[in-house]
Design a protein around this motif. Structure first.
Motif, short mmCIF file in Angstrom:
data_model
loop_
_atom_site.label_atom_id
_atom_site.label_comp_id
_atom_site.label_asym_id
_atom_site.label_seq_id
_atom_site.Cartn_x
_atom_site.Cartn_y
_atom_site.Cartn_z
N ASP A 91 -58.88 -82.75 36.22
CA ASP A 91 -58.27 -81.48 35.83
C ASP A 91 -59.07 -80.75 34.74
N LYS A 92 -60.28 -81.23 34.44
CA LYS A 92 -61.13 -80.63 33.41
C LYS A 92 -62.17 -79.72 34.04
N SER A 93 -62.11 -78.44 33.70
CA SER A 93 -63.13 -77.50 34.16
C SER A 93 -64.37 -77.64 33.28
N LEU A 94 -65.53 -77.70 33.89
CA LEU A 94 -66.78 -77.76 33.15
C LEU A 94 -67.35 -76.36 32.90
N VAL A 95 -66.60 -75.35 33.36
CA VAL A 95 -67.00 -73.96 33.20
C VAL A 95 -65.96 -73.25 32.35
N GLU A 96 -66.46 -72.49 31.39
CA GLU A 96 -65.58 -71.74 30.49
C GLU A 96 -66.13 -70.33 30.32
N ARG A 97 -65.32 -69.32 30.57
CA ARG A 97 -65.74 -67.92 30.49
C ARG A 97 -67.00 -67.64 31.31
N GLY A 98 -67.04 -68.21 32.52
CA GLY A 98 -68.11 -67.92 33.45
C GLY A 98 -69.43 -68.62 33.22
N LYS A 99 -69.45 -69.66 32.37
CA LYS A 99 -70.68 -70.42 32.14
C LYS A 99 -70.32 -71.85 31.78
N PRO A 100 -71.29 -72.79 31.81
CA PRO A 100 -70.96 -74.18 31.48
C PRO A 100 -70.31 -74.29 30.10
N ALA A 101 -69.25 -75.07 30.04
CA ALA A 101 -68.50 -75.26 28.78
C ALA A 101 -69.35 -76.08 27.82
N SER A 102 -69.63 -75.51 26.67
CA SER A 102 -70.56 -76.12 25.72
C SER A 102 -70.09 -77.47 25.17
N GLN A 103 -68.79 -77.75 25.21
CA GLN A 103 -68.32 -79.04 24.69
C GLN A 103 -68.73 -80.21 25.60
N PHE A 104 -69.16 -79.90 26.84
CA PHE A 104 -69.61 -80.95 27.75
C PHE A 104 -71.13 -80.99 27.85
N SER A 105 -71.74 -79.87 28.25
CA SER A 105 -73.19 -79.81 28.41
C SER A 105 -73.59 -78.36 28.65
N ASP A 106 -74.86 -78.06 28.49
CA ASP A 106 -75.31 -76.72 28.84
C ASP A 106 -75.75 -76.63 30.30
N HIS A 107 -75.73 -77.75 31.01
CA HIS A 107 -76.05 -77.80 32.44
C HIS A 107 -74.86 -78.36 33.20
N LEU A 108 -74.69 -77.93 34.43
CA LEU A 108 -73.68 -78.53 35.30
C LEU A 108 -74.35 -79.65 36.09
N PRO A 109 -73.64 -80.76 36.29
CA PRO A 109 -74.23 -81.89 37.03
C PRO A 109 -74.26 -81.63 38.53
N LEU A 110 -75.13 -82.36 39.19
CA LEU A 110 -75.25 -82.32 40.64
C LEU A 110 -74.76 -83.63 41.22
N MET A 111 -74.23 -83.56 42.44
CA MET A 111 -73.88 -84.77 43.18
C MET A 111 -74.37 -84.60 44.61
N ILE A 112 -74.99 -85.64 45.12
CA ILE A 112 -75.45 -85.63 46.50
C ILE A 112 -75.04 -86.95 47.15
N LYS A 113 -74.61 -86.86 48.39
CA LYS A 113 -74.28 -88.06 49.16
C LYS A 113 -75.20 -88.10 50.37
N LEU A 114 -75.76 -89.25 50.62
CA LEU A 114 -76.59 -89.47 51.80
C LEU A 114 -75.92 -90.53 52.66
N ASP A 115 -75.83 -90.29 53.94
CA ASP A 115 -75.26 -91.26 54.88
C ASP A 115 -76.39 -92.17 55.36
N MET A 116 -76.59 -93.24 54.64
CA MET A 116 -77.70 -94.14 54.94
C MET A 116 -77.51 -94.90 56.26
N SER A 117 -76.28 -94.97 56.74
CA SER A 117 -76.05 -95.66 58.03
C SER A 117 -76.78 -94.93 59.16
N LEU A 118 -76.97 -93.63 59.02
CA LEU A 118 -77.71 -92.88 60.05
C LEU A 118 -79.16 -93.28 60.10
N LEU A 119 -79.71 -93.69 58.95
CA LEU A 119 -81.10 -94.14 58.90
C LEU A 119 -81.24 -95.59 59.37
#
Length: 123
Positions: A91-119
């Motif tokens: 329930d925590k937004s990492l964005v505040e007033r249209g930009k990353p919330a400074s209390q967390f970080s100045d960058h937003l994190p990335l997440m990627i999932k790869l389906d290794m079973s296909l390989l």
């Protein structure tokens, strides 16, 4: 990021699937960079990973300094919707007033999932 002497990252899967190209007599392997598709407000999540407002004549405001690079051999395990710029955790937004919330970080994190079973042939 895009230089053949650097990561040689391209925004087009079809180009990346060609594996490499010859530049100045040397074979240069490609990376695929799916972050190109995350630019702007029609993308999944925030329109970038870093926000910087500048008084200069040219200012994109949102930047994508954080990148995901994939070798063409991993493209079969990658689905575009499995790459997310995370702008909320529980329930925590990492964005505040249209930009990353400074209390967390100045960058937003990335997440990627790869389906290794296909390989691995579904094993």
């Amino acid at each position: 990021m895009v230089s053949a002497e650097g990561f040689h990252a391209v925004m087009d899967k079809q180009i990346a699937l060609k594996q490499s190209r010859t530049v100045q007599g040397m074979d240069r392997k490609y990376f695929y960079n799916p972050m190109w598709s995350r630019l702007g407000d029609d993308s999944i999540g925030s329109p970038g990973t870093y926000f910087h407002k500048s008084p200069t004549m040219i200012d994109p405001f949102w930047h994508t300094l954080d990148q995901v690079l994939l070798r063409p051999s991993l493209l079969a395990s990658f689905k575009s919707d499995a790459l997310v710029v995370i702008d909320q955790i529980a329930d925590k937004s990492l964005v505040e007033r249209g930009k990353p919330a400074s209390q967390f970080s100045d960058h937003l994190p990335l997440m990627i999932k790869l389906d290794m079973s296909l390989l691995l042939g579904g094993h």
